[in-house]
Design a protein around this motif. Structure first.
Motif, PDB file in Angstrom:
ATOM      1  N   HIS A  42     -42.302  73.512 -14.523  1.00  0.00           N
ATOM      2  CA  HIS A  42     -41.439  74.498 -13.865  1.00  0.00           C
ATOM      3  C   HIS A  42     -42.000  75.887 -14.192  1.00  0.00           C
ATOM      4  O   HIS A  42     -41.602  76.515 -15.180  1.00  0.00           O
ATOM      5  CB  HIS A  42     -39.997  74.375 -14.361  1.00  0.00           C
ATOM      6  CG  HIS A  42     -39.365  73.044 -14.078  1.00  0.00           C
ATOM      7  ND1 HIS A  42     -38.600  72.800 -12.952  1.00  0.00           N
ATOM      8  CD2 HIS A  42     -39.385  71.888 -14.781  1.00  0.00           C
ATOM      9  CE1 HIS A  42     -38.178  71.544 -12.973  1.00  0.00           C
ATOM     10  NE2 HIS A  42     -38.645  70.967 -14.070  1.00  0.00           N
ATOM     11  N   ASP A  74     -35.325  73.356  -9.236  1.00  0.00           N
ATOM     12  CA  ASP A  74     -34.027  72.683  -9.306  1.00  0.00           C
ATOM     13  C   ASP A  74     -33.141  73.003  -8.113  1.00  0.00           C
ATOM     14  O   ASP A  74     -32.294  72.199  -7.731  1.00  0.00           O
ATOM     15  CB  ASP A  74     -33.281  73.103 -10.579  1.00  0.00           C
ATOM     16  CG  ASP A  74     -33.898  72.511 -11.830  1.00  0.00           C
ATOM     17  OD1 ASP A  74     -34.720  71.585 -11.702  1.00  0.00           O
ATOM     18  OD2 ASP A  74     -33.562  72.971 -12.931  1.00  0.00           O
ATOM     19  N   HIS A  99     -32.415  69.235  -7.131  1.00  0.00           N
ATOM     20  CA  HIS A  99     -32.080  68.431  -8.296  1.00  0.00           C
ATOM     21  C   HIS A  99     -30.718  67.770  -8.047  1.00  0.00           C
ATOM     22  O   HIS A  99     -29.832  68.373  -7.432  1.00  0.00           O
ATOM     23  CB  HIS A  99     -32.007  69.347  -9.521  1.00  0.00           C
ATOM     24  CG  HIS A  99     -31.904  68.667 -10.829  1.00  0.00           C
ATOM     25  ND1 HIS A  99     -30.730  68.117 -11.287  1.00  0.00           N
ATOM     26  CD2 HIS A  99     -32.832  68.434 -11.797  1.00  0.00           C
ATOM     27  CE1 HIS A  99     -30.928  67.596 -12.483  1.00  0.00           C
ATOM     28  NE2 HIS A  99     -32.201  67.762 -12.809  1.00  0.00           N
ATOM     29  N   THR A 101     -28.120  67.386  -9.729  1.00  0.00           N
ATOM     30  CA  THR A 101     -26.952  68.158 -10.161  1.00  0.00           C
ATOM     31  C   THR A 101     -26.569  69.215  -9.129  1.00  0.00           C
ATOM     32  O   THR A 101     -25.429  69.673  -9.098  1.00  0.00           O
ATOM     33  CB  THR A 101     -27.202  68.828 -11.519  1.00  0.00           C
ATOM     34  OG1 THR A 101     -28.369  69.656 -11.428  1.00  0.00           O
ATOM     35  CG2 THR A 101     -27.395  67.783 -12.617  1.00  0.00           C
ATOM     36  N   GLU A 128     -37.568  67.627  -7.318  1.00  0.00           N
ATOM     37  CA  GLU A 128     -37.110  66.392  -7.883  1.00  0.00           C
ATOM     38  C   GLU A 128     -35.703  66.053  -7.378  1.00  0.00           C
ATOM     39  O   GLU A 128     -34.818  66.879  -7.374  1.00  0.00           O
ATOM     40  CB  GLU A 128     -37.118  66.447  -9.413  1.00  0.00           C
ATOM     41  CG  GLU A 128     -36.245  67.566 -10.026  1.00  0.00           C
ATOM     42  CD  GLU A 128     -36.386  67.676 -11.534  1.00  0.00           C
ATOM     43  OE1 GLU A 128     -35.851  66.811 -12.252  1.00  0.00           O
ATOM     44  OE2 GLU A 128     -37.056  68.641 -11.964  1.00  0.00           O
ATOM     45  N   THR A 129     -35.569  64.822  -6.949  1.00  0.00           N
ATOM     46  CA  THR A 129     -34.321  64.298  -6.439  1.00  0.00           C
ATOM     47  C   THR A 129     -33.969  63.049  -7.231  1.00  0.00           C
ATOM     48  O   THR A 129     -34.743  62.622  -8.077  1.00  0.00           O
ATOM     49  CB  THR A 129     -34.443  63.976  -4.942  1.00  0.00           C
ATOM     50  OG1 THR A 129     -33.192  63.498  -4.442  1.00  0.00           O
ATOM     51  CG2 THR A 129     -35.516  62.918  -4.686  1.00  0.00           C
ATOM     52  N   ASP A 132     -28.237  61.854 -11.589  1.00  0.00           N
ATOM     53  CA  ASP A 132     -28.024  62.301 -12.965  1.00  0.00           C
ATOM     54  C   ASP A 132     -26.561  62.111 -13.312  1.00  0.00           C
ATOM     55  O   ASP A 132     -25.711  62.916 -12.936  1.00  0.00           O
ATOM     56  CB  ASP A 132     -28.428  63.774 -13.124  1.00  0.00           C
ATOM     57  CG  ASP A 132     -28.458  64.234 -14.573  1.00  0.00           C
ATOM     58  OD1 ASP A 132     -27.529  63.855 -15.329  1.00  0.00           O
ATOM     59  OD2 ASP A 132     -29.390  64.962 -14.945  1.00  0.00           O
ATOM     60  N   GLN A 148     -24.459  62.884  -4.892  1.00  0.00           N
ATOM     61  CA  GLN A 148     -25.834  62.714  -5.364  1.00  0.00           C
ATOM     62  C   GLN A 148     -26.548  61.606  -4.588  1.00  0.00           C
ATOM     63  O   GLN A 148     -27.710  61.757  -4.191  1.00  0.00           O
ATOM     64  CB  GLN A 148     -25.846  62.392  -6.853  1.00  0.00           C
ATOM     65  CG  GLN A 148     -25.469  63.552  -7.756  1.00  0.00           C
ATOM     66  CD  GLN A 148     -25.694  63.242  -9.227  1.00  0.00           C
ATOM     67  OE1 GLN A 148     -26.586  62.479  -9.581  1.00  0.00           O
ATOM     68  NE2 GLN A 148     -24.885  63.827 -10.102  1.00  0.00           N
ATOM     69  N   HIS A 169     -35.821  62.200 -10.348  1.00  0.00           N
ATOM     70  CA  HIS A 169     -35.144  62.518 -11.605  1.00  0.00           C
ATOM     71  C   HIS A 169     -34.092  61.438 -11.842  1.00  0.00           C
ATOM     72  O   HIS A 169     -33.274  61.158 -10.977  1.00  0.00           O
ATOM     73  CB  HIS A 169     -34.473  63.887 -11.517  1.00  0.00           C
ATOM     74  CG  HIS A 169     -33.559  64.206 -12.661  1.00  0.00           C
ATOM     75  ND1 HIS A 169     -33.940  65.003 -13.723  1.00  0.00           N
ATOM     76  CD2 HIS A 169     -32.277  63.830 -12.928  1.00  0.00           C
ATOM     77  CE1 HIS A 169     -32.936  65.110 -14.578  1.00  0.00           C
ATOM     78  NE2 HIS A 169     -31.912  64.398 -14.116  1.00  0.00           N
ATOM     79  N   ASP A 243     -42.910  68.827 -18.037  1.00  0.00           N
ATOM     80  CA  ASP A 243     -41.542  69.225 -17.706  1.00  0.00           C
ATOM     81  C   ASP A 243     -41.213  70.549 -18.378  1.00  0.00           C
ATOM     82  O   ASP A 243     -40.072  70.824 -18.740  1.00  0.00           O
ATOM     83  CB  ASP A 243     -40.517  68.156 -18.096  1.00  0.00           C
ATOM     84  CG  ASP A 243     -39.171  68.337 -17.391  1.00  0.00           C
ATOM     85  OD1 ASP A 243     -39.154  69.025 -16.347  1.00  0.00           O
ATOM     86  OD2 ASP A 243     -38.151  67.807 -17.865  1.00  0.00           O
TER      87      ASP A 243
END
Length: 297
Positions: A42, A74, A99, A101, A128-129, A132, A148, A169, A243
């Protein structure tokens, strides 16, 4: 208060200050390990918000053998930054997506923008999918599991339509990740970013042909099962990532992470797999370039 008590308090305070200062200090440069690709970082979160700062981060990485990176976002704001960074420096490539979230942000405008972004030549993956479930119970702002799953399915479709790898993710959602992929039909290339599943999860992902990307967590003292997963992953299905700025490898856990720290994890994987660091770096670099379609440097 006695002089002895004052001295003891001073020593205790000094120890706390030392620990705090150490957490802020970046790790020293690792031994040069040629040919590596950071499969997931990132840059924006590492301070790469301008062309100059991105170049500085990537120059540092290249000095220790990390030749290319895939920078990930994200949310939509950071997705735009990732694409910009990939145009600022030819060693950087972007992955775009939301992401899990932030899955509730996947409105029509976001879908349209992601559809446009993924056509950019500097964008090499969707993500990233994924899912979580940790943050669904630890954060009021986290998207719920149903939202999600819907967003995950949409990203899977985007990866298939674009022909680009799907970057996943997964946190506390092993079975559902696999079930959604099976139900939707996985794209040709699936990457389990920062693999954290158990041995059974690893075996099933391997059987399906997915790539497992290992971060600094594989070097943590308490990560024996993760090292077992790294050891059994076929040579052509293993990747390495930072990461960054998270998950700094042992013995620098908790200190700031950047792409230049990648050789620590690559050498950890070499030890786990019983190969030389040079051989491990060559395999990891080749796998990343093949998966993402990156040019040789």
């Amino acid at each position: 208060m006695s002089g002895e008590s004052v001295s003891g308090d001073a020593k205790e305070l000094s120890a706390k200050q030392i620990r705090k200062r150490k957490r802020r200090e970046p790790p020293p440069d690792p031994e040069h390990t040629r040919g590596l690709v950071d499969a997931h970082t990132h840059l924006a979160a590492c301070g790469g918000r301008t062309a100059e700062s991105v170049t500085e981060i990537l120059d540092h990485a290249e000095r220790v053998g990390v030749e290319q990176v895939v920078t990930v976002a994200d949310d939509m704001v950071d997705a735009r930054w990732a694409v910009q960074a990939a145009h600022w420096d030819d060693r950087a490539f972007a992955a775009v997506g939301l992401h899990p979230t932030h899955a509730a942000d996947l409105d029509e405008a976001a879908r349209a923008e992601l559809n446009e972004m993924v056509d950019d030549d500097r964008v090499v993956a969707v993500g990233e999918t994924g899912l979580d479930y940790y943050w669904t119970v630890h954060s009021e702002s986290c998207a719920d599991p149903v939202t999600q799953k819907d967003a995950f399915a949409w990203h899977i479709d985007l990866a298939k339509r674009s022909g680009k790898p799907l970057m996943i993710h997964n946190r506390d959602a092993d079975r559902d990740i696999l079930d959604v992929l099976a139900a939707e039909g996985a794209p040709e290339t699936v990457i389990l970013h920062c693999f954290s599943g158990d041995i059974e999860m690893a075996r099933e992902c391997i059987a399906r042909g997915y790539l497992l990307s290992f971060s600094g967590t594989v070097t943590f003292v308490n990560a024996a099962e993760l090292r077992e997963a790294a050891a059994l992953t076929p040579e052509d299905q293993v990747l390495v990532e930072t990461d960054a700025p998270f998950l700094t490898p042992h013995p620098y856990r908790g200190q700031p992470n950047q792409s230049y720290c990648l050789p620590y994890t690559a050498r950890g994987l070499a030890e786990v797999r019983g190969v030389s660091p040079e051989r491990m770096a060559a395999v990891l670099g080749a796998n990343a370039r093949r998966a993402y379609g990156l040019p040789l440097r």
